[in-house]
Design a protein around this motif. Structure first.
Motif, PDB file in Angstrom:
ATOM      1  N   PHE A  16       0.823  -1.208   0.000  1.00  0.00           N
ATOM      2  CA  PHE A  16       0.000   0.000   0.000  1.00  0.00           C
ATOM      3  C   PHE A  16       0.858   1.260   0.000  1.00  0.00           C
ATOM      4  O   PHE A  16       0.584   2.206  -0.747  1.00  0.00           O
ATOM      5  CB  PHE A  16      -0.925  -0.005   1.221  1.00  0.00           C
ATOM      6  CG  PHE A  16      -1.689   1.268   1.392  1.00  0.00           C
ATOM      7  CD1 PHE A  16      -2.756   1.554   0.567  1.00  0.00           C
ATOM      8  CD2 PHE A  16      -1.329   2.176   2.367  1.00  0.00           C
ATOM      9  CE1 PHE A  16      -3.458   2.736   0.716  1.00  0.00           C
ATOM     10  CE2 PHE A  16      -2.016   3.360   2.522  1.00  0.00           C
ATOM     11  CZ  PHE A  16      -3.092   3.636   1.691  1.00  0.00           C
ATOM     12  N   ILE A  17       1.882   1.295   0.819  1.00  0.00           N
ATOM     13  CA  ILE A  17       2.762   2.468   0.877  1.00  0.00           C
ATOM     14  C   ILE A  17       3.467   2.682  -0.463  1.00  0.00           C
ATOM     15  O   ILE A  17       3.562   3.805  -0.958  1.00  0.00           O
ATOM     16  CB  ILE A  17       3.797   2.311   2.024  1.00  0.00           C
ATOM     17  CG1 ILE A  17       3.088   2.282   3.367  1.00  0.00           C
ATOM     18  CG2 ILE A  17       4.839   3.412   1.980  1.00  0.00           C
ATOM     19  CD1 ILE A  17       2.389   3.562   3.736  1.00  0.00           C
ATOM     20  N   MET A  18       3.933   1.596  -1.076  1.00  0.00           N
ATOM     21  CA  MET A  18       4.620   1.724  -2.370  1.00  0.00           C
ATOM     22  C   MET A  18       3.659   2.216  -3.456  1.00  0.00           C
ATOM     23  O   MET A  18       4.012   3.097  -4.258  1.00  0.00           O
ATOM     24  CB  MET A  18       5.237   0.388  -2.774  1.00  0.00           C
ATOM     25  CG  MET A  18       6.464   0.026  -1.961  1.00  0.00           C
ATOM     26  SD  MET A  18       7.113  -1.601  -2.346  1.00  0.00           S
ATOM     27  CE  MET A  18       7.329  -1.506  -4.088  1.00  0.00           C
ATOM     28  N   MET A  22       3.991   5.775  -5.488  1.00  0.00           N
ATOM     29  CA  MET A  22       4.060   5.771  -6.956  1.00  0.00           C
ATOM     30  C   MET A  22       2.930   6.593  -7.549  1.00  0.00           C
ATOM     31  O   MET A  22       3.128   7.331  -8.514  1.00  0.00           O
ATOM     32  CB  MET A  22       4.008   4.337  -7.487  1.00  0.00           C
ATOM     33  CG  MET A  22       5.310   3.610  -7.345  1.00  0.00           C
ATOM     34  SD  MET A  22       5.466   2.047  -8.229  1.00  0.00           S
ATOM     35  CE  MET A  22       3.829   1.464  -8.405  1.00  0.00           C
ATOM     36  N   MET A  23       1.736   6.494  -6.993  1.00  0.00           N
ATOM     37  CA  MET A  23       0.603   7.267  -7.491  1.00  0.00           C
ATOM     38  C   MET A  23       0.875   8.769  -7.348  1.00  0.00           C
ATOM     39  O   MET A  23       0.629   9.546  -8.278  1.00  0.00           O
ATOM     40  CB  MET A  23      -0.660   6.894  -6.722  1.00  0.00           C
ATOM     41  CG  MET A  23      -1.894   7.618  -7.193  1.00  0.00           C
ATOM     42  SD  MET A  23      -3.312   7.290  -6.159  1.00  0.00           S
ATOM     43  CE  MET A  23      -2.832   8.135  -4.658  1.00  0.00           C
ATOM     44  N   ASN A  24       1.389   9.182  -6.191  1.00  0.00           N
ATOM     45  CA  ASN A  24       1.694  10.598  -5.988  1.00  0.00           C
ATOM     46  C   ASN A  24       2.787  11.069  -6.932  1.00  0.00           C
ATOM     47  O   ASN A  24       2.726  12.186  -7.459  1.00  0.00           O
ATOM     48  CB  ASN A  24       2.103  10.850  -4.539  1.00  0.00           C
ATOM     49  CG  ASN A  24       0.916  10.856  -3.628  1.00  0.00           C
ATOM     50  OD1 ASN A  24      -0.186  11.207  -4.031  1.00  0.00           O
ATOM     51  ND2 ASN A  24       1.124  10.450  -2.408  1.00  0.00           N
ATOM     52  N   PHE A  25       3.803  10.241  -7.155  1.00  0.00           N
ATOM     53  CA  PHE A  25       4.879  10.606  -8.064  1.00  0.00           C
ATOM     54  C   PHE A  25       4.357  10.768  -9.492  1.00  0.00           C
ATOM     55  O   PHE A  25       4.696  11.717 -10.193  1.00  0.00           O
ATOM     56  CB  PHE A  25       5.986   9.551  -8.018  1.00  0.00           C
ATOM     57  CG  PHE A  25       7.100   9.805  -8.980  1.00  0.00           C
ATOM     58  CD1 PHE A  25       8.028  10.798  -8.732  1.00  0.00           C
ATOM     59  CD2 PHE A  25       7.203   9.073 -10.152  1.00  0.00           C
ATOM     60  CE1 PHE A  25       9.058  11.046  -9.626  1.00  0.00           C
ATOM     61  CE2 PHE A  25       8.220   9.311 -11.052  1.00  0.00           C
ATOM     62  CZ  PHE A  25       9.154  10.305 -10.790  1.00  0.00           C
ATOM     63  N   ILE A  26       3.491   9.853  -9.934  1.00  0.00           N
ATOM     64  CA  ILE A  26       2.958   9.924 -11.299  1.00  0.00           C
ATOM     65  C   ILE A  26       2.059  11.143 -11.453  1.00  0.00           C
ATOM     66  O   ILE A  26       2.130  11.846 -12.474  1.00  0.00           O
ATOM     67  CB  ILE A  26       2.208   8.618 -11.634  1.00  0.00           C
ATOM     68  CG1 ILE A  26       3.213   7.479 -11.775  1.00  0.00           C
ATOM     69  CG2 ILE A  26       1.380   8.770 -12.901  1.00  0.00           C
ATOM     70  CD1 ILE A  26       2.574   6.111 -11.897  1.00  0.00           C
ATOM     71  N   ILE A  27       1.230  11.438 -10.458  1.00  0.00           N
ATOM     72  CA  ILE A  27       0.363  12.620 -10.542  1.00  0.00           C
ATOM     73  C   ILE A  27       1.209  13.889 -10.592  1.00  0.00           C
ATOM     74  O   ILE A  27       0.945  14.799 -11.377  1.00  0.00           O
ATOM     75  CB  ILE A  27      -0.618  12.634  -9.359  1.00  0.00           C
ATOM     76  CG1 ILE A  27      -1.642  11.530  -9.540  1.00  0.00           C
ATOM     77  CG2 ILE A  27      -1.292  13.985  -9.218  1.00  0.00           C
ATOM     78  CD1 ILE A  27      -2.540  11.328  -8.344  1.00  0.00           C
ATOM     79  N   TYR A  28       2.249  13.961  -9.760  1.00  0.00           N
ATOM     80  CA  TYR A  28       3.130  15.139  -9.771  1.00  0.00           C
ATOM     81  C   TYR A  28       3.832  15.272 -11.118  1.00  0.00           C
ATOM     82  O   TYR A  28       3.918  16.354 -11.676  1.00  0.00           O
ATOM     83  CB  TYR A  28       4.154  15.015  -8.636  1.00  0.00           C
ATOM     84  CG  TYR A  28       5.197  16.093  -8.667  1.00  0.00           C
ATOM     85  CD1 TYR A  28       4.896  17.372  -8.226  1.00  0.00           C
ATOM     86  CD2 TYR A  28       6.484  15.841  -9.146  1.00  0.00           C
ATOM     87  CE1 TYR A  28       5.844  18.368  -8.250  1.00  0.00           C
ATOM     88  CE2 TYR A  28       7.432  16.827  -9.175  1.00  0.00           C
ATOM     89  CZ  TYR A  28       7.111  18.088  -8.730  1.00  0.00           C
ATOM     90  OH  TYR A  28       8.054  19.073  -8.770  1.00  0.00           O
TER      91      TYR A  28
END
Length: 51
Positions: A16-18, A22-28
């Motif tokens: 879940f943490i990974m 990754m989701m936050n990095f892709i959105i940014y």
């Protein structure tokens, strides 16, 4: 001796943490890429308001 959580809880938590990071990095990255691509459009005064 303290009670320990099952191994699959820890695995799910790490997964879940990974996924969250990754989701936050892709959105940014997507927002940054779109912003850099639209700079030329924002600099030119193509806004033609009808009101």
């Amino acid at each position: 001796m303290p009670q320990m959580s099952p191994m699959w809880w820890e695995t799910l938590f790490i997964l879940f943490i990974m996924l969250y990071l990754m989701m936050n990095f892709i959105i940014y990255w997507m927002n940054n890429k779109n912003f850099n691509g639209n700079k030329e459009y924002l600099k030119s005064n193509n806004f033609k308001w009808k009101w």
